[in-house]
Design an enzyme around this catalytic site. Structure first.
Site, short mmCIF file in Angstrom:
data_model
loop_
_atom_site.label_atom_id
_atom_site.label_comp_id
_atom_site.label_asym_id
_atom_site.label_seq_id
_atom_site.Cartn_x
_atom_site.Cartn_y
_atom_site.Cartn_z
CD GLU A 125 -0.84 -0.38 3.76
OE1 GLU A 125 -1.72 -1.24 3.62
OE2 GLU A 125 -0.49 0.07 4.86
CE LYS A 127 7.28 5.29 5.33
NZ LYS A 127 7.30 6.68 5.76
CG ASP A 129 5.41 12.68 3.23
OD1 ASP A 129 5.75 12.40 4.40
OD2 ASP A 129 6.11 13.35 2.45
CE1 TYR A 236 -0.06 3.26 9.44
CE2 TYR A 236 -0.84 4.88 7.87
CZ TYR A 236 -0.05 4.55 8.95
OH TYR A 236 0.72 5.50 9.54
CE LYS A 325 11.00 7.03 2.37
NZ LYS A 325 11.66 7.41 3.59
CB CYS A 419 35.88 37.41 -3.80
SG CYS A 419 34.92 37.18 -2.30
CB CYS A 422 36.37 40.93 -0.26
SG CYS A 422 37.45 39.77 -1.11
CB CYS A 442 37.94 34.76 -2.23
SG CYS A 442 38.41 36.37 -1.61
CB CYS A 448 37.44 37.93 1.91
SG CYS A 448 35.88 37.24 1.37
#
Ligand code: IVH
Length: 701
Positions: A125, A127, A129, A236, A325, A419, A422, A442, A448
């Protein structure tokens, strides 16, 4: 440094997870104080900031919103009384592949002593959620409803459950004296969307997915709110039964539930053997997207209840059941932009900003693109339709581009070489064979802000400037308050404090004496040896021994700088000279050039030079009898520690190595020396005793 002080954007995935958890717990605590004890301890605005931060983390890492936020705001209330389950509510073991399913069936047969060829009957059956709930019916009347809680004890949600239309207050027909019906409370996908719309219109927080919405709706203190939420139920399983059990099989029990007026799932099938089981799994999987509710797998349960009883449980899960699953869920959406995040070690990570899309029940609007190479390999372009994948609670990923949907104007993505935090150069390093590192980094480590605290911590560490009283904790606090943001600020601290209205001595954890000591400690470090200075800069690949090598070679800082700046061109004479230094390879040379040519770093170095005096490295006795040698110390040394021995040899111009090779010139062996002696013999390396060592180096060490 406390994560709380970092910008959400600067958190690594792991940090984000930790911070998310911490925030959720804090918020839950404030909720409790506010709603139930009527005694809040923080201002509303501060509370809102916590909420906003949590929201920001969830926006960046949508996967985080699923598991934890069900605990947020909806934390089990002290006002729900606890219910002890007479029969514990268990969980299920997961299986993922067809082979796992076969193994599951084999285990069952082996356990029961059945032939491997025999086919077992199982109920398969979906599953669901949602969240599980136990409904206790006495004489057919609903008396208590409880959440799963920790499996042993749950919350009494009877009043709320009574508002769920799916759940009968009174069972129909003949029924055992006591029947605990268990199943899943869930919200349909369409109801979830409508509810979220309503929430948003009312200026309230939207739910991340139907499961969270169901959990949040059930755990309301005010049943009127639960009543307004469209919750549903599938039966269930069961707990305690007093009186005659309605059936001897799982399938029979489900049919009995239906007869009693309980909703059961229409996709429940009795399957005999592995082929039928897997076939039903595939059928359910094919329907998944079209089902009106979220499911995350298929549950298999041995049909014969006598066999179930024989199989029993392992730890918290039945041996007679498994949850198969579904694989990672994918969805297509548009890539709106690519943002670059900078981690604490300076690595630039591209993050895809997406048109929000529901991927397996979670609305995803950000996904990782891993790195520059991945973007190039997949040729991901802004404006593309991309496939996004989410598996479990991991960060969603962009898996591929739907090329057929590429807009005509889409251009290849150009990864920034600056970067974004900086503005310093961001580079990809090449290893000795010329292969580029996947990560772009960087180079503005010193300025920085994404990396600053890490760099400052290194700057004051023991083998660098070694400033007593300025540890990680203090650096963090000073950085956050803007007192020390750059290395040079440390040497300006005393002057800064003199001019400041908020004195250091008044800060938490400080007093007049400790502040005085700190200033003294800083002042004693205004003279520093060149090697320590180089090491303190935190140049990539430049550890203590490379720093010494450079210091020894260059002699003073000006020379060093000139030497490195001259080596800028890859095929220059100066570069050849730099890499000719034994121990400096092309990777290090690149790192040095990158660092010294970055204007931000030049600024810091100049500021430091104005504050500190750099002294030559402790003089190496170059005329020593061991200068230039590679030496290995082994066995128990009696006249000096291993560290002392190493320091002495290095002072005398030798290199100390941990293993013997053909490059080794001398092995100094104490008692108990083992395999290294054999190695020395093999390579024909001279071996001497500790006493002989002292004789050889004389008084020089
Ligand atoms: S049977 C002793 N059947 O999955 C076995 N559970 O991972 C009890 N769930 O806590 C569970 N659909 O919340 C079972 N058809 C189903 C289910 C189901 C969803 C949930 C349930 C349970 C969790 C275990």
């Amino acid at each position: 440094m406390s994560l709380r002080q970092l910008e959400v954007k600067a958190l690594t995935a792991m940090e984000a997870m930790m911070e998310h958890q911490a925030l959720a717990a804090e918020i839950a605590d404030h909720d409790l104080r506010y709603h139930q004890q009527d005694a809040p301890i923080i201002a509303d605005a501060d509370y809102d900031r916590l909420r906003q931060r949590l929201g920001a983390i969830e926006a960046l890492y949508p996967a985080l919103s699923a598991p934890v936020s069900s605990a947020v705001g909806a934390k089990p209330s002290e006002k729900f009384s606890q219910v002890r389950h007479r029969v514990p509510m268990l969980s299920l073991n997961n299986v993922f592949s067809d082979q796992d399913v076969r193994d599951f069936l084999e285990r069952i047969k082996r356990f029961l002593g059945l032939e491997s060829q025999s086919a077992i009957a199982l109920v398969a059956e979906p599953k669901i959620d949602g969240l599980s709930c136990s409904l206790r019916y006495e004489q057919g009347r609903l008396v208590v409803a409880a959440t799963r809680g920790d499996g042993e004890e749950g919350e009494d949600v009877t009043a709320n459950v009574r508002t769920i239309a799916d759940i009968p207050q009174q069972l129909q027909g003949p029924v055992p004296e006591v029947l605990e019906v268990r199943g899943e409370i869930y919200m349909r996908k369409d109801d979830f969307l409508t509810l979220n719309q309503r929430q948003e219109e009312a200026g309230k927080q939207a739910f991340a997915n139907p499961r969270n919405a169901a959990a949040g709706s059930l755990r309301q203190l005010d049943s009127a709110i639960t009543a307004s939420r469209p919750l549903r139920f599938f039966a269930y399983a069961w707990g305690e039964i007093i009186g005659e059990r309605p059936a001897d099989t799982q399938a029979g029990m489900i049919e009995a539930f239906a007869r009693l007026g309980l909703p059961t799932n229409p996709l429940t099938r009795l399957c005999v053997g592995e082929v039928e089981v897997l076939d039903h799994y595939k059928q359910i999987e094919a329907q998944r997207a079209d089902l009106p509710y979220d499911i995350d797998g298929v549950v298999y349960k041995v049909d014969d209840l006598a066999l179930q009883a024989r199989l029993g449980f392992v730890a918290r899960a039945p041996r007679w059941a498994a949850a198969h699953k579904f694989p990672a869920e994918k969805a297509s959406t548009t890539l709106l932009s690519i943002d670059i995040q900078v981690g604490r070690t300076g690595v630039l990570t591209p993050v895809a900003r997406l048109e929000p899309v529901n991927v397996g029940g979670v609305v995803v609007s950000n996904a990782t693109l891993h790195n520059e190479e991945e973007i190039a390999r997949k040729d991901v372009r802004v404006g593309d339709v991309v496939r996004v994948q989410r598996a479990g609670d991991v960060i969603p990923q962009v898996v591929e581009v739907v090329l057929s949907a590429r807009p005509a104007e889409a251009v290849p993505y150009l990864f920034p070489d600056r970067c974004p935090v900086c503005g310093s150069h961001a580079v990809r390093e090449a290893d000795a064979s010329g292969k580029l590192d996947k990560a772009r980094r960087c180079t503005g480590g010193l300025i920085c802000s994404a990396q600053a605290v890490e760099r400052l911590r290194h700057f004051v560490s023991r083998d660098a400037f070694d400033i007593e009283g300025l540890g990680e904790k203090q650096i963090e606090a000073f950085y956050q308050d803007g007192v020390i943001t750059r290395p040079q600020d440390i040497f300006a601290l005393e002057a800064y404090d003199a001019a400041s209205l908020k004195k250091l001595k008044d800060r938490e954890g400080w007093g007049p004496t400790s502040v005085r000591n700190l200033f003294a400690a800083i002042n004693t470090r205004r003279q520093i040896t060149l090697n320590r200075f180089i090491y303190a800069l935190g140049i990539r690949h430049v550890g203590e021994s490379t720093a010494k090598l450079l210091a020894r070679h260059a002699g003073d800082f000006t020379q060093l700088r000139t030497m490195i700046l001259a080596a800028k061109e890859a095929d220059s004479e100066a570069r050849a000279q730099l890499t000719a230094i034994d121990g400096i390879g092309p990777v290090m040379a690149d790192a040095l050039v990158d660092f010294f040519t970055e204007p931000h770093n030049q600024e810091v170095m100049n500021a430091l030079l104005a504050q500190v005096t750099i002294e030559p490295m402790e003089q190496v006795v170059s005329s020593s009898p061991v200068a230039g040698m590679t030496i290995v110390f082994t066995g128990a040394l009696e006249r000096m520690t291993r560290d002392e021995a190493k320091a002495m040899a290095e002072r005398l111009g030798a290199k100390v190595s941990g293993s013997v090779s053909k490059k080794t010139n001398l092995v100094v062996a104490g008692p108990g020396a083992g395999s290294k002696l054999a190695d020395a013999q093999k390579h024909g390396v001279e071996v001497i005793s500790e006493d002989a060592w002292f004789e050889r180096v004389g008084g020089q060490g």
